[in-house]
Design a protein around this motif. Structure first.
Motif: not given
Length: 715
Positions: A157-159, A111-116, A51-57, A73-83
């Motif tokens: 994002t690379l991560h 892949i979805f998390a990295a895509g976000r 939801l935070t990501t959607r509000r930003l986008l 911070n949001t990108i980093d959070a998605w990277a952690k989700v992917a990991s």
């Protein structure tokens, strides 16, 4: 804000009260705002992050609240989700751009998390004037230079893509980062390069044994060489590769499955050693991860002497360690990889070499080194002995002695890192089943009884399972003891009884029943073939009742037919044919796959039919019909065994000399046409039909083209 977003990625529910990321009742709004994500597998924290990501986008927050820090911070959070999704082995969705990701699959796929993360980075680029400023998604907001992505944005994002093992997307991000180099806050650093290298290594592992895997390893090596060259040429912004960089290249080669993978990995190690020695640069000094990756490469290699080479790497590194490089101190993983290499080796001394490694681990551990042998190390050595049990008569007893060593070290089976488990016992039982030494089947059975006793005393980690029982059944079936086959049937009955009382670990499967059917095919007792047929029908009934673990296959039917072939019953050919026809009817419903072995078994049953002329005539007709089906079948093809068996049937069953010779000539001509003539086929042909040609040296190459033939071998 950073604690809030990272908390969502890590599964925490701590929220920070501030102007943007304040506590909200997302669960109440989720139904309206993210209807496509209403899956029970989504955690509330992950829902909040989406939801935070959607509000930003979508630009729903006030313009002044758009800051680079929030996006990072949001990108980093998605990277952690992917990991996290990769680490917890949830990555069971498809991994390609065209995949349909919806509902539960979205949550399960990194892949979805990295895509976000990528979507947020692209939004930052467009919003700050990088890329297409006319994009419709940015028309609702003013250009905001403060949103320009920095190195942290790109690296996070690379991560995310590296964790997914998607090197192509990681490269795309890296190239965009390089294009922005020189702008404020954007400069590829060692983290950027190493993350891309890690992506190549992970992609190599995912695509193992394919061209993509080898290509990933080559790309990783080229990137490191480019880094080295740029650094030597003092190029602006050049980054010198470090130990982590080289380790990723070694990993990429180790996982590639290439015939040269281990050699390539070792070459990288040697170049690191040479570079460190010539420059004294501690940043390129090999460490234990380097060592383990090279040893692991050799353990996966299919080179004949790969185990010896893996051990030679250990010797080489120990010499470096002895010269003061503490970073390469071998650990348990090092020795485990070498044991794994020996377990795959065909060397006659492989098991004893593995045992020496194991005892060396124990000695080092007793001297204070952190290389304590664990259950995996012990089991690996036992399994190596089991693999050599057919050619080494002492292998099974050696395997059992190591098991006793484990039990003593663990404190009579107390569950700890040395305690044997079900897999360990199964390896020892497998060794006895393969050895076929006198008393080996009884020893295997005794181990089964011992496992059941351990289980009843509360040591569930040593409880027998289906694999255990199957190995014991095979041991009894293959034993030379007079009551061996009876014991095999009793063991299967015990399995059925235990499963009926609720022990699902020992549920009989196709392998269980096939082992007993194989026993019937070796048994010459009167009525054994009919008993095999009854057991086959039992398998069919269990499968029809929904038991997917018991499904008759070609091996099941072939065993029953072979049982009839050895039964000495006058109608054995008729009954064998009935079993084949039953299998044919099942194959039409895709319930069983036909193969040439089952047809050949019927020909064998016909060839050995005993009785009067009428019985032999019936058997001959069945053989002819069966051979016609083989030759007309789009599924199976005749081979040298089926042709030889057909020729034998004609010789033994046809009393009319003229008809017999005509049939023999016909099927021999068919065999020549198909290219399956060998000494086995020639033996079945009478001399009068092949004057001067019953010698492989005189056989035209076209007749033998489908086979590897030794033309000097006497008939």
């Amino acid at each position: 804000c950073k604690r809030h977003i990272c908390g969502m990625a890590l599964g925490k529910d701590t929220l920070q009260d501030n102007s943007f990321c304040q506590r909200r009742d997302y669960s109440a709004k989720a139904k309206d705002e993210v209807p496509s994500l209403l899956e029970e597998s989504w955690s509330s924290e992950l829902m909040e992050l989406e939801l935070t990501t959607r509000r930003l986008l979508e630009g729903k927050a006030a313009t002044y609240l758009y800051t680079r820090q929030i996006f990072n911070n949001t990108i980093d959070a998605w990277a952690k989700v992917a990991s996290k999704l990769v680490t917890t082995n949830f990555d069971n969705a498809v991994h390609n751009q065209s995949a349909s990701l919806n509902g539960r699959n979205k949550q399960a796929c990194p892949i979805f998390a990295a895509g976000r993360a990528s979507a947020l980075l692209e939004f930052m680029e467009r919003s700050s004037g990088i890329g297409s400023a006319e994009d419709s998604s940015t028309r609702t907001i003013l250009l905001n230079k403060s949103l320009a992505p920095n190195s942290v944005s790109y690296n996070s994002t690379l991560h995310a893509w590296a964790k997914c093992g998607d090197a192509r997307r990681a490269e795309e991000i890296f190239l965009r980062m390089q294009m922005q180099q020189g702008k404020v806050g954007v400069k590829p650093d060692i983290i950027s390069y190493n993350t891309v290298l890690d992506a190549f290594a992970k992609q190599s592992a995912r695509a193992r044994d394919t061209a993509d895997s080898i290509n990933s390893a080559e790309c990783a090596e080229k990137l490191v060489h480019k880094m080295e060259q740029s650094y030597r040429n003092n190029c602006n912004g050049a980054i010198r590769p470090n130990t982590c960089s080289y380790n990723s290249v070694i990993d990429a080669w180790a996982n590639s499955g290439s015939a040269q993978s281990a050699t390539k990995a070792q070459n990288v190690l040697m170049s690191m050693v040479k570079l460190h020695k010539s420059t004294g640069d501690v940043n390129v000094k090999p460490d234990v991860i380097t060592l383990n990756s090279v040893v692991n490469a050799w353990s996966k290699s299919k080179v004949v002497d790969s185990a010896q080479r893996a051990e030679s790497v250990l010797v080489f590194i120990e010499r470096i360690y002895g010269n003061g490089n503490e970073a390469v101190r071998p650990n348990t993983k090092t020795f485990a990889a070498i044991l794994n290499a020996w377990s795959k080796s065909n060397d006659g001394d492989a098991a004893y070499r593995a045992e020496r490694i194991l005892r060396r681990m124990e000695t080092l551990y007793n001297c204070g080194n952190d290389v304590k042998p664990n259950v995996f190390a012990f089991t690996s050595v036992i399994d190596t002995f089991a693999n050599n049990a057919k050619r080494d008569k002492n292998a099974a007893s050696k395997a059992e002695s190591i098991l006793e060593w484990m039990i003593n070290l663990s404190g009579d089976g107390q569950q700890n890192e040395i305690s044997p488990n079900t897999v360990t016992f199964n390896a020892v039982i497998k060794a006895h089943a393969k050895s076929k030494q006198e008393g080996s089947a009884q020893r295997a059975s005794n181990l089964l009884d011992r496992m059941r006793k351990f289980d009843s005393n509360g040591f569930g980690h040593m409880a027998p399972d289906t694999i255990t029982f199957n190995a014991v059944i095979n041991a009894w079936v293959n034993s030379s003891e007079s009551n061996g086959f009876l014991k095999a049937q009793q063991t299967l009955k015990l399995m059925e009884d235990l499963f009926a009382t609720g022990n699902v670990k020992v549920q009989p499967d196709t392998i269980s029943y096939n082992a007993v059917l194989h026993g019937f095919s070796k048994c010459r007792e009167r009525g054994s073939a009919d008993k095999a047929k009854v057991l086959l029908h039992q398998m069919e009934k269990l499968h029809q009742q929904g038991n997917d673990r018991v499904r008759p296959n070609a091996k099941s039917f072939t065993s029953v037919i072979n049982a009839y072939a050895k039964s000495s019953e006058p109608d054995q050919a008729v009954k064998a044919r009935e079993v084949l026809e039953r299998m044919n009817s099942l194959s039409k419903g895709n319930r069983v796959d036909m193969d040439i072995f089952v047809y050949t078994a019927v020909l064998n049953a016909c060839a050995y039919t005993r009785g009067d002329d009428n019985a032999k005539s019936v058997a001959l007709n069945i053989a002819i019909t069966t051979m016609e089906e083989i030759q007309e079948s789009p599924v199976v093809s005749a081979n040298h065994v089926s042709y030889a068996m057909m020729l034998r049937a004609c010789s033994r069953l046809c009393s009319d000399k003229r008809k017999r010779n005509k049939l023999l000539q016909k099927y021999f001509d068919d065999c020549c046409r198909d290219g399956y003539v060998n000494e086995f086929v020639l033996r079945e042909m009478p001399n009068n039909l092949m004057p001067g040609k019953k010698n492989m040296k005189h056989i035209p190459p076209m007749w033998t083209r489908k086979l590897l033939i030794n033309r000097d071998k006497p008939i």
